[in-house]
Design an enzyme around this catalytic site. Structure first.
Site, PDB file in Angstrom:
ATOM      1  N   LYS A   1      39.819  40.961  37.973  1.00  0.00           N
ATOM      2  CA  LYS A   1      38.402  41.343  37.854  1.00  0.00           C
ATOM      3  C   LYS A   1      37.635  40.907  39.100  1.00  0.00           C
ATOM      4  O   LYS A   1      37.867  39.823  39.626  1.00  0.00           O
ATOM      5  CB  LYS A   1      37.829  40.691  36.592  1.00  0.00           C
ATOM      6  CG  LYS A   1      36.431  41.160  36.199  1.00  0.00           C
ATOM      7  CD  LYS A   1      35.998  40.472  34.888  1.00  0.00           C
ATOM      8  CE  LYS A   1      34.619  40.921  34.420  1.00  0.00           C
ATOM      9  NZ  LYS A   1      34.199  40.222  33.180  1.00  0.00           N
TER      10      LYS A   1
ATOM     11  N   SER B   1      32.044  43.314  29.793  1.00  0.00           N
ATOM     12  CA  SER B   1      31.885  43.708  31.180  1.00  0.00           C
ATOM     13  C   SER B   1      33.212  44.024  31.870  1.00  0.00           C
ATOM     14  O   SER B   1      33.237  44.634  32.931  1.00  0.00           O
ATOM     15  CB  SER B   1      31.181  42.597  31.965  1.00  0.00           C
ATOM     16  OG  SER B   1      31.980  41.412  31.952  1.00  0.00           O
TER      17      SER B   1
ATOM     18  N   SER C   1      33.530  39.697  26.944  1.00  0.00           N
ATOM     19  CA  SER C   1      33.939  40.661  27.964  1.00  0.00           C
ATOM     20  C   SER C   1      35.435  40.820  28.184  1.00  0.00           C
ATOM     21  O   SER C   1      35.851  41.699  28.940  1.00  0.00           O
ATOM     22  CB  SER C   1      33.282  40.324  29.300  1.00  0.00           C
ATOM     23  OG  SER C   1      31.916  40.626  29.224  1.00  0.00           O
TER      24      SER C   1
HETATM   25  N1  GLN Z   1      28.318  41.783  26.858  1.00  0.00           N
HETATM   26  C1  GLN Z   1      27.909  40.404  26.923  1.00  0.00           C
HETATM   27  C2  GLN Z   1      26.753  40.284  27.856  1.00  0.00           C
HETATM   28  O1  GLN Z   1      26.257  41.287  28.262  1.00  0.00           O
HETATM   29  C3  GLN Z   1      29.063  39.555  27.326  1.00  0.00           C
HETATM   30  C4  GLN Z   1      29.286  39.528  28.779  1.00  0.00           C
HETATM   31  C5  GLN Z   1      30.484  38.742  29.175  1.00  0.00           C
HETATM   32  O2  GLN Z   1      31.263  38.270  28.354  1.00  0.00           O
HETATM   33  N2  GLN Z   1      30.611  38.555  30.471  1.00  0.00           N
HETATM   34  O3  GLN Z   1      26.301  39.248  28.180  1.00  0.00           O
END
Ligand code: GLN
Length: 492
Positions: free
Chosen positions: A69, A144, A168
């Site tokens: 990532k 994400s 994410s």
């Molecule tokens: N979707 C969640 C957020 O927008 C989690 C993001 C993540 O785990 N990096 O914060």
């Protein structure tokens, strides 16, 4: 792949080239990668092939390619975090996790797409455009870490690294029919991971099987003196647990607060089937109450923006990436403002403003302070639940993959994707998502989440692998075999 390499039936160069070819064919349509490093990956592959021929003893995963990532610092490779503000930044150092991959000689195929600074559930907040779900290109691959999940689901990479601050790794796994693990907080070093919310961030494996995840977890996990929150203890016995693949004698707690209203019927149906399978496999199932989980999302969306607003302050046009110079003779402050205005996307700005507000004097106690108290209550709920259950389960995400564009203008609807995954981050406990099948109403993948007490990550692997084996039997093969063929050579 590891066994074929060990048996010298295939070389790492062949494996790596096959994955790069696959990317050349399908990534125009899927967009898993922000940056592909064919040259670097093939160099590592050739080197490990030589070492193998020379009879050197190698890590089990040596020569198996991997995608990382774009939130992990990689020496010599661009690292943008999906943001314009880091355009052109090439880190001078490797994240600890990345150096472990390099030491074990896994060719790094490239950097995967993500929501900007890991804020989002769909990758639509990437400054470089969304990734697409291999099951249906018009839908989101989760976020994400949708770049990593879609790369693994579309066979562009056998393994990938994700990060999970609120879901994410797990939610993208659920909506792409893959496996994703968020280890115990502190289980995998955060050194060199560009921070979103430091008290919640955790890197982990994105794979196609539970055993693959265990092998990768064992490689990237373990103490790192460069991370002050790193746990100074051996990695839990995750590989042994995945091989044991048993829930015999385990008590599985179904969390009453994570299910029911707001969860898609097909997601619930597949989840219920999996719970029944766990019973058939010898587990005792109980219902557990975690009343404070109802406030987890609200607490998270105060704590995360607060920490993010502080972490992102370093993107000031002076030290990294983008610098926008307004006309005339601008002051440093004007350069900073112009750079941030051009460099950050709307979701990042929204969270910086939210976080700055929540931390401001006069509001600190009412918002940030209250959220921290809720966080404590959530940890207490977990502690009580783990007195009666060895692992907890819930659907990973409330719905299957939604169409690209559907929730982009509705931040709250987007935030709700993580309603089931966020409690684990707030309490620091480990979580795993594995596929439970396809929802009858739309034919898209659904997932179950396992949660375990901190440092007991091996329980996830024992239970996850047991359920996975039973489901594979039922399906007569891997779920991903049923994914549609991808268009070759298409561009977005
Ligand atoms: N979707 C969640 C957020 O927008 C989690 C993001 C993540 O785990 N990096 O914060």
């Amino acid at each position: 792949m590891a066994s074929l390499l060990a048996a010298k039936e295939v070389s790492s160069v062949e494996l790596t080239r096959a994955h790069l070819d696959r990317t050349a064919e399908v990534d125009g349509a899927v967009h898993s990668y922000l940056h592909v490093d064919a040259e670097g990956a093939l160099r590592t592959a050739a080197d490990v092939d030589q070492r193998r021929i020379a009879g050197e003893s190698l890590h089990l995963l040596a020569g198996v390619p991997i995608a990382v990532k774009d939130v992990m610092a990689t020496r010599g490779l661009p690292t943008t975090c999906g943001s314009k503000i880091l355009e052109g930044w090439v880190p001078p150092y490797d994240a600890t996790l990345v150096s472990r991959l390099r030491t074990a000689a896994l060719p790094i195929l490239g950097k995967t797409n993500m929501d900007e600074f890991a804020m989002g559930s769909s990758t639509e907040h990437s400054a470089w455009g969304p990734s697409h779900n291999p099951w249906d290109l018009a839908r989101i691959p989760g976020g994400s870490g949708g770049g990593s999940s879609s790369a693994v689901a579309s066979f562009q990479a056998p393994l990938a690294i994700g990060t999970d601050t609120g879901g994410s790794i797990r939610q993208p796994a659920a909506v792409t029919g893959t496996v994703g693990v968020k280890p115990t907080y502190g289980g995998v070093s955060r050194y060199g991971l560009v921070a979103l919310a430091s008290s919640l961030d955790q890197a982990g494996p994105c794979t196609r099987s539970v055993l693959d995840a265990a092998l990768l977890h064992a490689l990237i996990g373990g103490h790192d003196p460069m991370d002050s929150t790193s746990i100074d203890a051996p990695v839990p016995p995750v590989v042994e647990a995945a091989q044991r693949a048993s829930v015999e004698g385990m008590t599985v707690g179904v969390v009453r607060q994570l299910g029911g209203d707001g969860y898609q019927a097909g997601v619930r149906a597949r989840f219920d089937e999996s719970v029944q399978l766990l019973v058939d496999l010898g587990a005792t199932v109980v219902e557990v109450d975690c009343p404070s989980f109802d406030y987890a999302l609200a607490a998270y969306y105060l704590i995360l923006p607060s920490e993010a607003s502080s972490n992102l302050a370093k993107f000031d046009a002076m030290r990294y990436g983008l610098r926008v110079l307004p006309d005339g003779d601008p002051s440093a402050e004007q350069v900073m403002a112009a750079t941030r205005d051009a460099g950050f996307g709307p979701e990042v700005k929204r969270r910086i403003i939210l976080g700055t507000y929540a931390l401001s004097s006069g509001y600190y106690d009412a918002y940030y302070g209250q959220a921290q108290k809720v966080r404590r209550l959530i940890a207490d709920d977990f502690a009580r639940a783990f007195e009666v259950a060895d692992v907890l389960v819930s659907p990973t995400a409330p719905t299957t993959a939604f169409p690209i564009g559907e929730k982009l203008d509705d931040p709250l609807a987007m935030y709700l994707n993580d309603v089931a995954t966020i409690p684990a981050n707030l309490a620091g406990v480990p979580g795993m998502s594995i596929p439970t099948g396809l929802a009858p109403e739309d034919g898209l993948p659904t997932g179950i989440q396992f949660l375990a007490p901190a440092t007991q990550d091996d329980r996830l692997y024992a239970a996850g692998a047991a359920l996975e084996a039973a489901l594979l039997d039922r399906w007569g093969g891997p779920l991903l075999d049923r994914a549609p063929d991808l268009p070759k050579g298409a561009s977005r």
